[in-house]
Design a protein around this motif. Sequence first.
Motif, PDB file in Angstrom:
ATOM      1  N   VAL A  39       3.329   5.743   6.893  1.00  0.00           N
ATOM      2  CA  VAL A  39       1.935   5.442   7.212  1.00  0.00           C
ATOM      3  C   VAL A  39       2.240   4.625   8.791  1.00  0.00           C
ATOM      4  CG1 VAL A  39       2.400   3.041   6.332  1.00  0.00           C
ATOM      5  CG2 VAL A  39       0.107   3.425   6.987  1.00  0.00           C
ATOM      6  N   ALA A  40       1.078   5.109   9.409  1.00  0.00           N
ATOM      7  CA  ALA A  40       1.024   4.477  11.119  1.00  0.00           C
ATOM      8  C   ALA A  40      -0.038   3.697  10.992  1.00  0.00           C
ATOM      9  CB  ALA A  40       0.967   5.862  12.093  1.00  0.00           C
ATOM     10  N   GLY A  41       0.082   2.355  11.694  1.00  0.00           N
ATOM     11  CA  GLY A  41      -1.125   1.485  11.788  1.00  0.00           C
ATOM     12  C   GLY A  41      -0.679   0.637  12.910  1.00  0.00           C
ATOM     13  N   PRO A  42      -1.969  -0.283  13.012  1.00  0.00           N
ATOM     14  CA  PRO A  42      -1.399  -1.555  13.851  1.00  0.00           C
ATOM     15  C   PRO A  42      -0.496  -2.692  13.278  1.00  0.00           C
ATOM     16  CG  PRO A  42      -3.756  -1.581  12.918  1.00  0.00           C
ATOM     17  CD  PRO A  42      -3.198  -0.207  12.530  1.00  0.00           C
TER      18      PRO A  42
ATOM     19  N   MET B  34       2.313   0.830  17.886  1.00  0.00           N
ATOM     20  CA  MET B  34       1.977   1.334  16.301  1.00  0.00           C
ATOM     21  C   MET B  34       3.205   1.146  15.712  1.00  0.00           C
ATOM     22  SD  MET B  34       0.023   3.235  14.862  1.00  0.00           S
ATOM     23  CE  MET B  34      -1.225   4.031  16.039  1.00  0.00           C
ATOM     24  N   SER B  35       3.105   0.613  14.395  1.00  0.00           N
ATOM     25  CA  SER B  35       4.073   0.467  13.543  1.00  0.00           C
ATOM     26  C   SER B  35       4.231   1.590  12.509  1.00  0.00           C
ATOM     27  CB  SER B  35       3.834  -0.978  12.741  1.00  0.00           C
ATOM     28  OG  SER B  35       3.814  -1.997  13.688  1.00  0.00           O
ATOM     29  N   LEU B  36       5.197   1.668  11.978  1.00  0.00           N
ATOM     30  CA  LEU B  36       5.334   3.105  11.081  1.00  0.00           C
ATOM     31  C   LEU B  36       6.348   2.562   9.893  1.00  0.00           C
ATOM     32  CD1 LEU B  36       5.834   4.576  14.204  1.00  0.00           C
ATOM     33  CD2 LEU B  36       4.954   6.376  12.833  1.00  0.00           C
ATOM     34  N   ARG B  37       5.950   3.119   8.817  1.00  0.00           N
ATOM     35  CA  ARG B  37       6.675   2.806   7.274  1.00  0.00           C
ATOM     36  C   ARG B  37       7.211   4.199   6.918  1.00  0.00           C
ATOM     37  NH1 ARG B  37       7.983  -1.728   3.981  1.00  0.00           N
ATOM     38  NH2 ARG B  37       6.656  -2.892   5.309  1.00  0.00           N
ATOM     39  N   PHE B  38       8.354   4.291   6.525  1.00  0.00           N
ATOM     40  CA  PHE B  38       8.516   5.784   5.914  1.00  0.00           C
ATOM     41  C   PHE B  38       9.235   5.261   4.479  1.00  0.00           C
ATOM     42  CE2 PHE B  38       8.826   6.699  10.348  1.00  0.00           C
ATOM     43  CZ  PHE B  38       8.266   7.935  10.537  1.00  0.00           C
ATOM     44  N   VAL B  39       8.662   6.128   3.651  1.00  0.00           N
ATOM     45  CA  VAL B  39       9.527   5.989   2.155  1.00  0.00           C
ATOM     46  C   VAL B  39       9.849   7.251   1.796  1.00  0.00           C
ATOM     47  CG1 VAL B  39       8.031   4.071   1.387  1.00  0.00           C
ATOM     48  CG2 VAL B  39       7.243   6.416   0.844  1.00  0.00           C
ATOM     49  N   GLY B  40      10.623   7.418   0.947  1.00  0.00           N
ATOM     50  CA  GLY B  40      11.300   8.892   0.477  1.00  0.00           C
ATOM     51  C   GLY B  40      11.660   8.668  -0.980  1.00  0.00           C
TER      52      GLY B  40
ATOM     53  N   VAL C  10      -6.635   0.664   7.510  1.00  0.00           N
ATOM     54  CA  VAL C  10      -5.259   0.037   7.627  1.00  0.00           C
ATOM     55  C   VAL C  10      -4.342   1.007   8.401  1.00  0.00           C
ATOM     56  CG1 VAL C  10      -5.604  -1.389   5.469  1.00  0.00           C
ATOM     57  CG2 VAL C  10      -4.393   0.673   5.419  1.00  0.00           C
ATOM     58  N   GLY C  11      -4.706   2.193   8.489  1.00  0.00           N
ATOM     59  CA  GLY C  11      -3.865   3.313   9.196  1.00  0.00           C
ATOM     60  C   GLY C  11      -3.854   4.549   8.661  1.00  0.00           C
ATOM     61  N   GLN C  12      -3.143   5.402   9.217  1.00  0.00           N
ATOM     62  CA  GLN C  12      -2.976   6.820   8.690  1.00  0.00           C
ATOM     63  C   GLN C  12      -1.813   7.267   7.805  1.00  0.00           C
ATOM     64  OE1 GLN C  12      -3.605  10.284  11.540  1.00  0.00           O
ATOM     65  NE2 GLN C  12      -1.511  10.408  11.415  1.00  0.00           N
ATOM     66  N   LEU C  13      -2.268   7.634   6.773  1.00  0.00           N
ATOM     67  CA  LEU C  13      -1.267   7.966   5.785  1.00  0.00           C
ATOM     68  C   LEU C  13      -0.967   9.431   5.434  1.00  0.00           C
ATOM     69  CD1 LEU C  13      -2.986   5.281   4.603  1.00  0.00           C
ATOM     70  CD2 LEU C  13      -1.411   5.497   2.915  1.00  0.00           C
ATOM     71  N   THR C  14       0.438   9.761   5.179  1.00  0.00           N
ATOM     72  CA  THR C  14       0.548  11.230   5.107  1.00  0.00           C
ATOM     73  C   THR C  14       1.760  11.301   4.103  1.00  0.00           C
ATOM     74  OG1 THR C  14       0.442  11.749   7.569  1.00  0.00           O
ATOM     75  CG2 THR C  14       1.489  13.493   6.371  1.00  0.00           C
ATOM     76  N   VAL C  15       1.466  12.416   3.272  1.00  0.00           N
ATOM     77  CA  VAL C  15       2.478  12.394   2.103  1.00  0.00           C
ATOM     78  C   VAL C  15       2.875  14.082   2.101  1.00  0.00           C
ATOM     79  CG1 VAL C  15       2.928  12.557  -0.456  1.00  0.00           C
ATOM     80  CG2 VAL C  15       1.678  10.679   0.746  1.00  0.00           C
ATOM     81  N   THR C  16       3.988  14.344   2.275  1.00  0.00           N
ATOM     82  CA  THR C  16       4.590  15.790   2.221  1.00  0.00           C
ATOM     83  C   THR C  16       5.698  16.025   1.282  1.00  0.00           C
ATOM     84  OG1 THR C  16       4.328  15.604   4.887  1.00  0.00           O
ATOM     85  CG2 THR C  16       5.445  17.489   4.043  1.00  0.00           C
ATOM     86  N   ALA C  17       5.815  17.153   0.771  1.00  0.00           N
ATOM     87  CA  ALA C  17       6.818  17.344  -0.250  1.00  0.00           C
ATOM     88  C   ALA C  17       7.580  18.470   0.319  1.00  0.00           C
ATOM     89  CB  ALA C  17       6.216  17.749  -1.586  1.00  0.00           C
TER      90      ALA C  17
END
Length: 220
Positions: free
Chosen positions: A164-167, A146-152, A93-100
Motif C-alpha cells: 500500500v502506498a499512501g500519505p 509517500m509511505s509504503l508498507r509491504f507484506v508477504g 487511504v492509498g493505493q493497494l496492490t496484491v500480486t501472486a
Amino acid sequence: MGLFGRRRRRDDLEEDYDDFADLREDADDDEYQVVGGDLFDGAGPWDEEDAPEDGLDRLDLGSVRLPVPQGAQLQVEMDPSGPVKAVHVVLPVGQLTVTAYAAPRSGGLWHEVSTELAEQLRADGATVRTTTGEWGLELLAALGEMSLRFVGVDGPRWMLRGVVAGPPDRLENSAAALYELVRGTVVIRGGMPMPVRTPLPIELPPAIAQHIEQAQGGGD
C-alpha cells in the motif's frame, strides 16, 4: 526487476476503471468501507483448495480473487505488449496492490525477496525499516511524500505480496486496508510448472476488459 514492478516505462498504459460500483450494489465512491471485519481475523490469504464459502463478492482476476472494498476504484496497469501488469485498488487511504508469484514448494521466498526489495528501495533513495506484522516480516519505506508498507505471505507453491502506498498521515488506516484485502484474497496457482518468481497471470473480468478496450479505441 519484474518482481517488484516499481519502475514503469513511460509507454506503459494505465486505465482507471471508475465504474466498479456498477459491479456492486450500494457502493460509495467517497468512503472506505470494510468488507469483512472480524471475518478475516487469523484467516487468509487462501489457497484455492481451502477457499472459504463466505459469500463475499470477490473480483476474479484469474490468479487472485480480491474482496474489493465498497467505494474503491480500480486502476489497471497494462504493458504495451498486451498483458496486464497489475490491478491497483485505489482508496482514500492509498493505493493497494496484491500480486501472486510462483514459489518453490519449500516456501521461504518472501524472506529472500524482501531483502532484495529493501536494497532496491534504498537505492531509489527511500528510508527503509523492517517490522513484524500479521504474517511476519514487513517492510516500511518512506520515499518523498509517500509511505509504503509491504507484506508477504508464503503459500503452497505461491507467494503473495501486498503493498500500500499512501500519505504518511494515514499510515494506520492504510495498513488496516491492506491487511483486510490480503486476509480475504484467494490465490489460484494452477498446476502448470512455472519458474520461481514468475508473476501469476492476471485476467480481467469481461466488463473491465471491455471498458478498457473502448477507452483505448477512443484514443488517438
